[in-house]
Design an enzyme around this catalytic site. Structure first.
Site, mmCIF file in Angstrom:
data_model
loop_
_atom_site.group_PDB
_atom_site.id
_atom_site.type_symbol
_atom_site.label_atom_id
_atom_site.label_comp_id
_atom_site.label_asym_id
_atom_site.label_seq_id
_atom_site.Cartn_x
_atom_site.Cartn_y
_atom_site.Cartn_z
ATOM 1 N N ASP A 30 34.798 47.101 31.386
ATOM 2 C CA ASP A 30 35.015 48.527 31.641
ATOM 3 C C ASP A 30 34.270 49.342 30.586
ATOM 4 O OD1 ASP A 30 37.469 50.192 33.323
ATOM 5 O OD2 ASP A 30 36.410 51.220 31.687
ATOM 6 N N HIS A 100 39.265 47.495 42.904
ATOM 7 C CA HIS A 100 39.008 46.653 41.736
ATOM 8 C C HIS A 100 40.304 46.343 41.015
ATOM 9 C CE1 HIS A 100 38.595 50.902 40.715
ATOM 10 N NE2 HIS A 100 39.176 50.598 39.564
HETATM 11 P P1 AMP Z 1 40.236 53.309 38.349
HETATM 12 O O1 AMP Z 1 40.613 54.548 37.607
HETATM 13 O O2 AMP Z 1 41.339 52.330 38.547
HETATM 14 O O3 AMP Z 1 39.492 53.640 39.629
HETATM 15 O O4 AMP Z 1 39.216 52.541 37.398
HETATM 16 C C1 AMP Z 1 37.856 52.827 37.348
HETATM 17 C C2 AMP Z 1 37.349 52.249 36.066
HETATM 18 O O5 AMP Z 1 35.938 52.142 36.145
HETATM 19 C C3 AMP Z 1 37.670 53.097 34.832
HETATM 20 O O6 AMP Z 1 38.473 52.344 33.933
HETATM 21 C C4 AMP Z 1 36.295 53.438 34.259
HETATM 22 O O7 AMP Z 1 36.286 53.442 32.852
HETATM 23 C C5 AMP Z 1 35.434 52.345 34.853
HETATM 24 N N1 AMP Z 1 34.036 52.648 34.984
HETATM 25 C C6 AMP Z 1 33.499 53.767 35.502
HETATM 26 N N2 AMP Z 1 32.154 53.672 35.502
HETATM 27 C C7 AMP Z 1 31.846 52.467 34.981
HETATM 28 C C8 AMP Z 1 30.628 51.774 34.700
HETATM 29 N N3 AMP Z 1 29.441 52.311 34.976
HETATM 30 N N4 AMP Z 1 30.688 50.549 34.146
HETATM 31 C C9 AMP Z 1 31.891 49.994 33.857
HETATM 32 N N5 AMP Z 1 33.072 50.588 34.103
HETATM 33 C C10 AMP Z 1 33.057 51.812 34.650
#
Ligand code: AMP
Length: 114
Positions: A30, A100
């Protein structure tokens, strides 16, 4: 469903710190970690939310869970413990609409979550 940045990560169009991959699942760190270990496990087949998963995808959902557990074991955090979380829609805190599983480890977790 409309495409998200996670599809671009699957296609290697944007960078990610990938820690695990097989034919069905991709896992990467993340970008805003909430614990010393914070890895996202995503199906390569895009599904927007858990609400959109169908019975035929039950095995794929299981693969996400088992991949997270195997990874936790492989990095030595399984015995101390970890948390897996799947956020769904607004109240669940979902921000990326490509389903995810979060794997969080490396510190004690609190309950209930905020
Ligand atoms: P959610 O809020 O459950 O939809 O989780 C989405 C997650 O994706 C968050 O914890 C973000 O920090 C993560 N995230 C967003 N963009 C990226 C990225 N480019 N690479 C890795 N993680 C990401």
């Amino acid at each position: 469903m409309s495409e998200t940045l996670f599809s671009k990560i699957i296609r290697r169009e944007i960078p990610a710190d990938i820690v695990f991959e097989d034919d069905h699942v991709l896992a990467f760190r993340d970008i805003h970690p909430q614990a010393p270990v914070h890895v996202l496990f995503i199906p390569k087949q895009p599904i927007a939310t858990l609400n959109d998963a169908i019975p035929e995808q039950a095995e794929l959902l299981g693969r996400l869970m088992l991949s997270a557990a195997a990874y936790a074991k492989s990095i030595g955090v399984a015995e101390n413990g970890y948390r897996v979380v799947m956020n769904c829609n607004g109240d669940g805190g979902q921000t990326v609409y490509h389903m995810h599983l979060h794997l969080l480890a490396g510190r004690p977790m609190t309950w209930p979550p905020g």
